[in-house]
Design a protein around this motif. Structure first.
Motif, PDB file in Angstrom:
ATOM      1  N   ALA A   1      -4.813  -5.298  49.237  1.00 18.29           N
ATOM      2  CA  ALA A   1      -5.855  -4.282  49.395  1.00 18.29           C
ATOM      3  C   ALA A   1      -7.221  -4.820  48.995  1.00 18.29           C
ATOM      4  O   ALA A   1      -8.246  -4.402  49.532  1.00 18.29           O
ATOM      5  CB  ALA A   1      -5.506  -3.045  48.567  1.00 18.29           C
ATOM      6  N   PHE A   2      -7.225  -5.729  48.048  1.00 19.69           N
ATOM      7  CA  PHE A   2      -8.453  -6.460  47.720  1.00 19.69           C
ATOM      8  C   PHE A   2      -8.033  -7.762  47.048  1.00 19.69           C
ATOM      9  O   PHE A   2      -6.983  -7.821  46.390  1.00 19.69           O
ATOM     10  CB  PHE A   2      -9.404  -5.641  46.850  1.00 19.69           C
ATOM     11  CG  PHE A   2      -8.898  -5.282  45.479  1.00 19.69           C
ATOM     12  CD1 PHE A   2      -9.346  -5.957  44.352  1.00 19.69           C
ATOM     13  CD2 PHE A   2      -7.986  -4.242  45.306  1.00 19.69           C
ATOM     14  CE1 PHE A   2      -8.893  -5.612  43.088  1.00 19.69           C
ATOM     15  CE2 PHE A   2      -7.534  -3.896  44.047  1.00 19.69           C
ATOM     16  CZ  PHE A   2      -7.990  -4.581  42.934  1.00 19.69           C
ATOM     17  N   PRO A   3      -8.796  -8.830  47.195  1.00 22.06           N
ATOM     18  CA  PRO A   3      -8.336 -10.175  46.788  1.00 22.06           C
ATOM     19  C   PRO A   3      -8.538 -10.472  45.305  1.00 22.06           C
ATOM     20  O   PRO A   3      -9.226 -11.428  44.922  1.00 22.06           O
ATOM     21  CB  PRO A   3      -9.194 -11.098  47.661  1.00 22.06           C
ATOM     22  CG  PRO A   3     -10.473 -10.342  47.831  1.00 22.06           C
ATOM     23  CD  PRO A   3     -10.098  -8.893  47.905  1.00 22.06           C
TER      24      PRO A   3
ATOM     25  N   PHE B   1      -6.966   3.003  43.911  1.00 19.57           N
ATOM     26  CA  PHE B   1      -8.307   3.446  43.522  1.00 19.57           C
ATOM     27  C   PHE B   1      -9.280   2.269  43.465  1.00 19.57           C
ATOM     28  O   PHE B   1     -10.398   2.331  43.992  1.00 19.57           O
ATOM     29  CB  PHE B   1      -8.261   4.171  42.177  1.00 19.57           C
ATOM     30  CG  PHE B   1      -9.581   4.223  41.460  1.00 19.57           C
ATOM     31  CD1 PHE B   1     -10.663   4.894  42.007  1.00 19.57           C
ATOM     32  CD2 PHE B   1      -9.757   3.595  40.232  1.00 19.57           C
ATOM     33  CE1 PHE B   1     -11.893   4.933  41.363  1.00 19.57           C
ATOM     34  CE2 PHE B   1     -10.973   3.620  39.575  1.00 19.57           C
ATOM     35  CZ  PHE B   1     -12.047   4.291  40.145  1.00 19.57           C
ATOM     36  N   LEU B   2      -8.845   1.167  42.834  1.00 20.36           N
ATOM     37  CA  LEU B   2      -9.720  -0.007  42.750  1.00 20.36           C
ATOM     38  C   LEU B   2      -9.995  -0.575  44.139  1.00 20.36           C
ATOM     39  O   LEU B   2     -11.099  -1.089  44.404  1.00 20.36           O
ATOM     40  CB  LEU B   2      -9.084  -1.067  41.847  1.00 20.36           C
ATOM     41  CG  LEU B   2      -9.010  -0.699  40.356  1.00 20.36           C
ATOM     42  CD1 LEU B   2      -8.261  -1.768  39.569  1.00 20.36           C
ATOM     43  CD2 LEU B   2     -10.393  -0.490  39.764  1.00 20.36           C
ATOM     44  N   ALA B   3      -9.006  -0.469  45.041  1.00 19.84           N
ATOM     45  CA  ALA B   3      -9.236  -0.923  46.415  1.00 19.84           C
ATOM     46  C   ALA B   3     -10.303  -0.068  47.103  1.00 19.84           C
ATOM     47  O   ALA B   3     -11.115  -0.590  47.892  1.00 19.84           O
ATOM     48  CB  ALA B   3      -7.926  -0.869  47.207  1.00 19.84           C
ATOM     49  N   ARG B   4     -10.328   1.233  46.795  1.00 23.02           N
ATOM     50  CA  ARG B   4     -11.368   2.099  47.369  1.00 23.02           C
ATOM     51  C   ARG B   4     -12.746   1.702  46.843  1.00 23.02           C
ATOM     52  O   ARG B   4     -13.735   1.723  47.579  1.00 23.02           O
ATOM     53  CB  ARG B   4     -11.082   3.570  47.047  1.00 23.02           C
ATOM     54  CG  ARG B   4      -9.902   4.147  47.796  1.00 23.02           C
ATOM     55  CD  ARG B   4      -9.917   5.681  47.799  1.00 23.02           C
ATOM     56  NE  ARG B   4      -9.889   6.256  46.466  1.00 23.02           N
ATOM     57  CZ  ARG B   4      -8.776   6.474  45.770  1.00 23.02           C
ATOM     58  NH1 ARG B   4      -7.587   6.133  46.283  1.00 23.02           N
ATOM     59  NH2 ARG B   4      -8.825   7.011  44.569  1.00 23.02           N
TER      60      ARG B   4
ATOM     61  N   ARG C   1     -13.866  -1.306  48.678  1.00 19.66           N
ATOM     62  CA  ARG C   1     -14.303  -1.019  50.050  1.00 19.66           C
ATOM     63  C   ARG C   1     -15.619  -0.237  50.113  1.00 19.66           C
ATOM     64  O   ARG C   1     -16.168  -0.043  51.196  1.00 19.66           O
ATOM     65  CB  ARG C   1     -13.193  -0.281  50.802  1.00 19.66           C
ATOM     66  CG  ARG C   1     -12.063  -1.210  51.235  1.00 19.66           C
ATOM     67  CD  ARG C   1     -10.976  -0.467  52.004  1.00 19.66           C
ATOM     68  NE  ARG C   1     -10.082  -1.401  52.685  1.00 19.66           N
ATOM     69  CZ  ARG C   1      -9.053  -2.017  52.108  1.00 19.66           C
ATOM     70  NH1 ARG C   1      -8.793  -1.778  50.829  1.00 19.66           N
ATOM     71  NH2 ARG C   1      -8.296  -2.859  52.788  1.00 19.66           N
ATOM     72  N   LEU C   2     -16.120   0.190  48.994  1.00 18.23           N
ATOM     73  CA  LEU C   2     -17.479   0.734  48.987  1.00 18.23           C
ATOM     74  C   LEU C   2     -18.486  -0.363  49.313  1.00 18.23           C
ATOM     75  O   LEU C   2     -19.567  -0.106  49.861  1.00 18.23           O
ATOM     76  CB  LEU C   2     -17.834   1.328  47.612  1.00 18.23           C
ATOM     77  CG  LEU C   2     -17.097   2.590  47.164  1.00 18.23           C
ATOM     78  CD1 LEU C   2     -17.544   2.964  45.757  1.00 18.23           C
ATOM     79  CD2 LEU C   2     -17.324   3.740  48.143  1.00 18.23           C
ATOM     80  N   VAL C   3     -18.115  -1.601  48.960  1.00 11.16           N
ATOM     81  CA  VAL C   3     -19.030  -2.739  49.116  1.00 11.16           C
ATOM     82  C   VAL C   3     -18.575  -3.682  50.220  1.00 11.16           C
ATOM     83  O   VAL C   3     -19.401  -4.247  50.948  1.00 11.16           O
ATOM     84  CB  VAL C   3     -19.140  -3.503  47.779  1.00 11.16           C
ATOM     85  CG1 VAL C   3     -20.013  -4.756  47.912  1.00 11.16           C
ATOM     86  CG2 VAL C   3     -19.680  -2.590  46.677  1.00 11.16           C
TER      87      VAL C   3
ATOM     88  N   ILE D   1     -19.844  -8.179  53.304  1.00  9.54           N
ATOM     89  CA  ILE D   1     -20.510  -6.969  52.823  1.00  9.54           C
ATOM     90  C   ILE D   1     -20.418  -5.881  53.894  1.00  9.54           C
ATOM     91  O   ILE D   1     -20.657  -6.121  55.080  1.00  9.54           O
ATOM     92  CB  ILE D   1     -21.998  -7.262  52.511  1.00  9.54           C
ATOM     93  CG1 ILE D   1     -22.106  -8.284  51.374  1.00  9.54           C
ATOM     94  CG2 ILE D   1     -22.732  -5.964  52.119  1.00  9.54           C
ATOM     95  CD1 ILE D   1     -21.639  -7.791  50.037  1.00  9.54           C
ATOM     96  N   SER D   2     -20.065  -4.683  53.473  1.00  6.29           N
ATOM     97  CA  SER D   2     -19.918  -3.565  54.407  1.00  6.29           C
ATOM     98  C   SER D   2     -21.247  -3.208  55.055  1.00  6.29           C
ATOM     99  O   SER D   2     -22.296  -3.200  54.400  1.00  6.29           O
ATOM    100  CB  SER D   2     -19.365  -2.351  53.659  1.00  6.29           C
ATOM    101  OG  SER D   2     -19.419  -1.199  54.464  1.00  6.29           O
TER     102      SER D   2
END
Length: 866
Positions: free
Chosen positions: A8-10, A677-680, A683-685, A696-697
């Motif tokens: 979900a995030f690295p 939650f931390l993955a969310r 994904r804000l960034v 970057i999003s």
């Protein structure tokens, strides 16, 4: 796409990198008074974890709970302008380490160093903001030099008439004899009954004995008298009670301490042994019941047992003494157990009426408590009543619920169980006490005993002096030598006294300690030999918090400047927050407070108490709701959680499980929840393309934030700050989740506000917060924080942003919810009605029908009736 890309995030890419960065930059180094970069204008915050015992098993998930809590508040206080002292070290001497070394065939220093290396690596992988330059290890000679030094201060001190520790030189100046001085030392030698384990070859503390067997290994333990070093903690009993009052500790822990010390008011009474000159002294809280004492019980180890035992009873007494030797103190004092005992054949004289009463021995009376003897009043004590009933001993009523003056002769009467009256009342069958209330009778009897020279009113404590020596290798050697049967301290210049390097460090199987094998080391001079016992594991943990304040000082155990700054000078002071498990609720805290008070009296520290605020974290149970243990197979290794979900997920989950103090079951689903939650937040960034690459999003923009987003952000700053101060970490995390949802729902992701949010998240999930800030800097260099996010100031919430200027209104059609919208809080009924009727959803459900009525409830709803 690789398994790494599917995450979900690295986290596994950046968490080790940030740990390496923090270490390389010494990001959490804390300057000391005297250092060039020390800022004396900053307030201090000393946050302390109960340091771990580095066992071979390594950390389990219960350990990081308290460590994460202290890490969050330490990081938060640093961001609020405090000089934060947050250290870590190792409580590494002791029996478990020695036994582990014996089992693995290695030297305990080797296994201890290996275990410490493993523990240190685990803690670093969790990203804790420790100042590793202050790391201490109780087995390091640079550390135990000062443990030995403090022992010498105890050895060369006594308690003066003011109840304070003072140098023994004061007694020498008074011309007291060597024997008189030795009898008053705070560290002294005594022949004491101890828990001896032949297989382990050492004395064990009561807490190390379970059901008559050693806690380590499960070997039989017996009681036997041995020459031991003792510390006179009883001289501080009242201070240890009184000075609890000013501490910010849980009341339950204070109560445990008070009960362990066990203050009781009563009287000492002397019973003369019949037909002999010896006396047996008892302490009783109920001297008013002396007329009801119909027998005595003395401890099986009492020094008078042999002399008062008759020839007819000798065999039975010796057999009973042998059976008791294998029992622990806990077993002997268990109220529910069946009473056992043996008549000695001897008698004593009740001083108040001249009656001859039998003297028994029983295991529930111990030399370690009181005087080792009791007067038994079976009519008014449940334990005595059970004993008297079993052995058909007389029972005499001397206290009644209501006053009555008849029956002053004190007739012995057999009584039913329900008639045992253990409460206060009025004296009967008690001569000159008859008719008095219990309180009045106590005072009158104490005066009578003192006038007759038969006793006196006194205060007693359950607390016994601290048995301070062990017959094992892996501990601090005593800086003591023996010559011509007398002990003496070695010069301080000879510290640290190193233990000899022994290949065979195993117990001898006899009371002769393992150090006896080092014959060259044992020989101090032609006429003097070294003390062969070692100190208990408690020694190193009694003062470690002080060494953290000045860990590299070679000239002093702590400098005056460092002690006054970190321990708070003359203010209430001490460690600002101490977090640890309830297993140390009594002895560690009691022993540390005792040593600290001695150092305070002698002028080495400036505060009377070491720990100002204490918090006990709750136990983390297995997923099955049972205590984690290898035998149950429910132990969770934090390394496995970090590998699968990352360090930040583990940290966050342990704080999100519930209130810090509560017992909580582990749940891998719960870990997955905070991971998502931390993955969310990630994904804000960041966003991921089809190839799994992160960038970057596009939604992240340097644009004004929605008013509602700003409001929720400032609510989060305010609540999280308040919750951290209260250690309510679970509710702070809930608020951060709300804030994240607010950002996610916004059409534009405002970069300035997200950076502010990352500062709030940082103490909880430091790796993710630092990584996202660094990623933001690649596109928004002028907006992102330069340097470490953890060095930034905690955001200040804007009270104006918290003011509610909009309210959510529900729109109904014929009473059914169809839409909702936020409208200005000052909007009129007419304005709200227009907004509702303009809603596309409302119009859809009106189906072109004419409006019959519009009901507007300001601040709540609009109902369109068609």
């Amino acid at each position: 796409m690789s398994s790494e890309q599917r995450k979900a995030f690295p986290f596994s890419e950046f968490e080790p990198q940030w740990q390496a960065t923090w270490e390389a930059k010494k990001a959490f180094r804390t300057p000391n008074p005297g250092d060039a970069d020390f800022d004396a204008s900053k307030p201090k915050y000393f946050v302390l974890d109960m340091f771990p015992y580095p066992s071979g098993a390594g950390l389990h998930v219960g350990h990081p709970e308290g460590y994460t809590a202290t890490d969050i508040i330490g990081r938060y206080k640093k961001m609020n302008g405090f000089n934060v002292l947050h250290p870590m070290g190792w409580d590494a001497f002791g029996l478990p380490a020695e036994q582990y070394a014996i089992k693995t065939g290695q030297h305990p220093r080797t296994t201890t160093e290996q275990n410490i290396e493993g523990f240190r690596g685990q803690l670093k992988r969790l990203g804790f903001a420790y100042d590793w330059d202050r790391e201490v290890n109780t087995t390091d000679p640079d550390y135990f030099k000062w443990t030995q030094w403090i022992f010498l201060k105890l050895y060369n001190s006594y308690v003066n008439e003011a109840g304070k520790a003072a140098p023994i030189s004061e007694l020498e100046a008074q011309g007291l004899s060597r024997a008189e001085i030795d009898a008053r030392r705070l560290a002294y030698v005594s022949e004491a009954p101890v828990n001896w384990c032949p297989q382990l070859g050492t004395v064990l503390a009561n807490e190390e004995v379970v059901d008559g067997k050693s806690e380590v290994g499960g070997f039989p333990v017996e009681r036997r008298p041995m020459r031991q070093w003792m510390l006179r903690i009883t001289a501080f009993a009242q201070r240890l009670i009184d000075e609890l009052d000013g501490l910010d500790w849980p009341e339950s822990i204070k109560l445990l301490q008070r009960n362990w010390i066990g203050r009781s008011e009563g009287a000492e009474v002397k019973f003369t042994v019949a037909d002999r000159s010896e006396t047996i002294t008892v302490f009783t809280t109920r001297p008013d019941t002396l007329f009801g004492a119909t027998y005595m019980v003395i401890a099986p180890e009492h020094p008078l047992v042999e002399s008062i035992t008759t020839a007819e009873q000798k065999a039975a007494v010796e057999a009973y003494q042998k059976s008791v030797a294998s029992k622990s103190d806990l077993e002997r004092t268990e109220l529910a157990k069946e009473k056992t005992g043996v008549f000695t054949g001897g008698f004593a004289i009740n001083p108040v009426n001249g009656e001859k009463i039998p003297v028994w021995i029983a295991d529930y009376v111990m030399m370690g408590y009181g005087t080792g003897a009791i007067m038994a009043v079976p009519a008014h004590d449940e334990r005595d009543w059970e004993f008297a009933t079993k052995f058909h001993l007389p029972i005499r009523e001397v206290v009644a619920a209501a006053p009555k003056l008849e029956g002053e002769g004190g007739a012995v009467c057999e009584m039913e169980p329900a008639a045992c009256f253990a409460s206060e009342g009025y004296a009967v069958n008690s001569g000159f006490l008859n008719g008095l209330s219990t309180a009045e009778a106590k005072k009158k009897m104490a005066i009578w005993l003192e006038e007759k020279g038969l006793g006196k009113g006194t205060v007693n404590y359950k607390l016994r002096d601290w048995l301070f020596s062990r017959q094992r290798y892996w501990g601090e050697p005593f800086p003591i030598v023996w010559e011509n049967g007398q002990h003496a301290s070695i010069p301080e210049s000879e510290l640290p006294l190193l233990p000899p390097t022994l290949e065979d460090f195993k117990p001898t199987g006899t009371p002769e300690p393992p150090l006896s094998k080092a014959t060259d080391w044992v020989k101090y001079s032609d006429t003097a030999t070294r003390e062969l016992n070692t100190m208990p594991q408690w020694a190193g943990s009694c003062w470690y918090y002080l060494r953290y304040c000045d860990a590299k000082n070679n000239e002093r155990f702590i400098s005056e400047e460092a002690e006054k700054y970190w321990m708070g000078g003359g203010k209430p002071g001490g460690v600002d927050l101490y977090v640890g498990g309830t297993e140390h609720a009594v002895l560690h805290l009691l022993y540390a407070r005792f040593w600290h008070k001695v150092l305070f009296d002698l002028g080495f520290v400036s505060t009377p108490e070491p720990f100002q605020r204490l918090v006990n974290q709750g136990l983390i149970m297995g997923e099955d709701g049972q205590k984690m243990s290898k035998s149950r197979g429910n132990v969770v290794n934090p390394d496995d959680v970090v590998r699968e979900y990352g360090a930040d997920s583990l940290r966050l989950y342990e704080m999100f499980m519930g209130p810090l103090e509560q017992v909580k079951p582990w749940s891998m689903k719960g870990v997955e929840g905070v991971y998502r939650f931390l993955a969310r937040v990630w994904r804000l960034v960041m966003e991921q393309n089809a190839e799994g690459e992160w960038s970057i999003s596009a939604g992240l923009q340097d644009a004004p934030a929605d008013k509602q987003v700003i409001k929720v952000l400032h609510e989060t700053i305010k609540k999280c700050g308040e919750d951290i101060e209260k250690l309510s970490f679970n509710t702070a995390i809930s608020q951060m989740m709300i804030c994240t949802n607010s950002f996610t729902a916004a059409a534009v992701k405002p970069v300035k506000e997200i950076i502010t949010f990352l500062k709030v998240l940082g103490p909880f999930a430091p790796h993710l917060a630092e990584e996202l800030n660094a990623r933001i800097a690649t596109k928004f260099r002028e907006i992102a924080v330069s340097g470490l996010l953890s060095d930034q100031t905690w955001p200040v919430f804007d009270p104006a942003a918290l003011i509610e200027d909009e309210v959510e209104i529900v729109f109904q059609v014929n009473g059914k919810l169809r839409d909702k919208a936020r409208v200005p809080i000052q909007a009129t009924k007419e304005e709200i009605e227009k907004i509702a009727l303009a809603s596309a959803r409302v119009q859809e459900f009106m189906e072109g029908k004419p409006v019959k009525k519009v009901i507007v409830v300001p601040g709540k709803l609009v109902n369109v009736v068609v």
